[in-house]
Design a protein around this motif. Structure first.
Motif, mmCIF file in Angstrom:
data_model
loop_
_atom_site.group_PDB
_atom_site.id
_atom_site.type_symbol
_atom_site.label_atom_id
_atom_site.label_comp_id
_atom_site.label_asym_id
_atom_site.label_seq_id
_atom_site.Cartn_x
_atom_site.Cartn_y
_atom_site.Cartn_z
ATOM 1 N N ILE A 9 8.348 59.249 119.876
ATOM 2 C CA ILE A 9 8.549 58.047 119.054
ATOM 3 C C ILE A 9 10.037 57.785 118.864
ATOM 4 N N LEU A 12 11.526 56.485 122.225
ATOM 5 C CA LEU A 12 11.133 55.101 122.472
ATOM 6 C C LEU A 12 11.874 54.135 121.547
ATOM 7 N N THR A 13 12.026 54.518 120.296
ATOM 8 C CA THR A 13 12.739 53.664 119.350
ATOM 9 C C THR A 13 14.205 53.534 119.716
ATOM 10 N N ALA A 38 6.557 52.293 120.518
ATOM 11 C CA ALA A 38 6.922 53.289 119.512
ATOM 12 C C ALA A 38 6.139 53.078 118.225
ATOM 13 N N THR A 41 2.485 54.108 118.783
ATOM 14 C CA THR A 41 2.346 55.565 118.784
ATOM 15 C C THR A 41 2.455 56.123 117.374
#
Length: 111
Positions: A9, A12-13, A38, A41
């Motif tokens: 996460i 992705l962020t 993100a 998830t």
């Protein structure tokens, strides 16, 4: 398991925010898609990560997994797919009209 999901996460962020700050429109679209992945998830992880457990187990509270985040994620996937398709079409139209995908800046902000 939780550390792996939290790291995914975070990655992705971070990459989504980095791509959103680019001065081209295609990386911005990819960045918004990564941010939506993100968030999806994260929402999915809020329903407890349980391996080989059914979503609801009768009266037993020991192995209950909340199905509401799963429903929220499915809805968010559909909405983000539609929004991404709309943004791609707008980006393609702007590119075909101007022959450039650069984000316009104010004259004082240009390097």
């Amino acid at each position: 398991m939780e550390l792996l999901v939290a790291t995914a996460i975070g990655a992705l962020t971070a990459s989504g925010v980095y791509l959103i700050l680019r001065l081209r429109s295609f990386p911005v679209v990819i960045g918004t898609a990564m941010l939506s992945y993100a968030v999806n998830t994260f929402l999915f992880a809020t329903g407890r990560l349980a391996v080989n457990q059914p979503p609801i187990l009768g009266a037993s509270a020991a192995g209950v997994v909340d199905p509401i985040p799963q429903a929220l994620v499915l809805t968010a996937i559909v909405i983000s797919f539609g929004m991404t398709a709309l943004i791609v079409m707008l980006m393609l139209r702007a590119y075909l009209e101007t022959s450039d995908d650069a984000v316009n800046l104010d004259p004082e902000d240009r390097p």
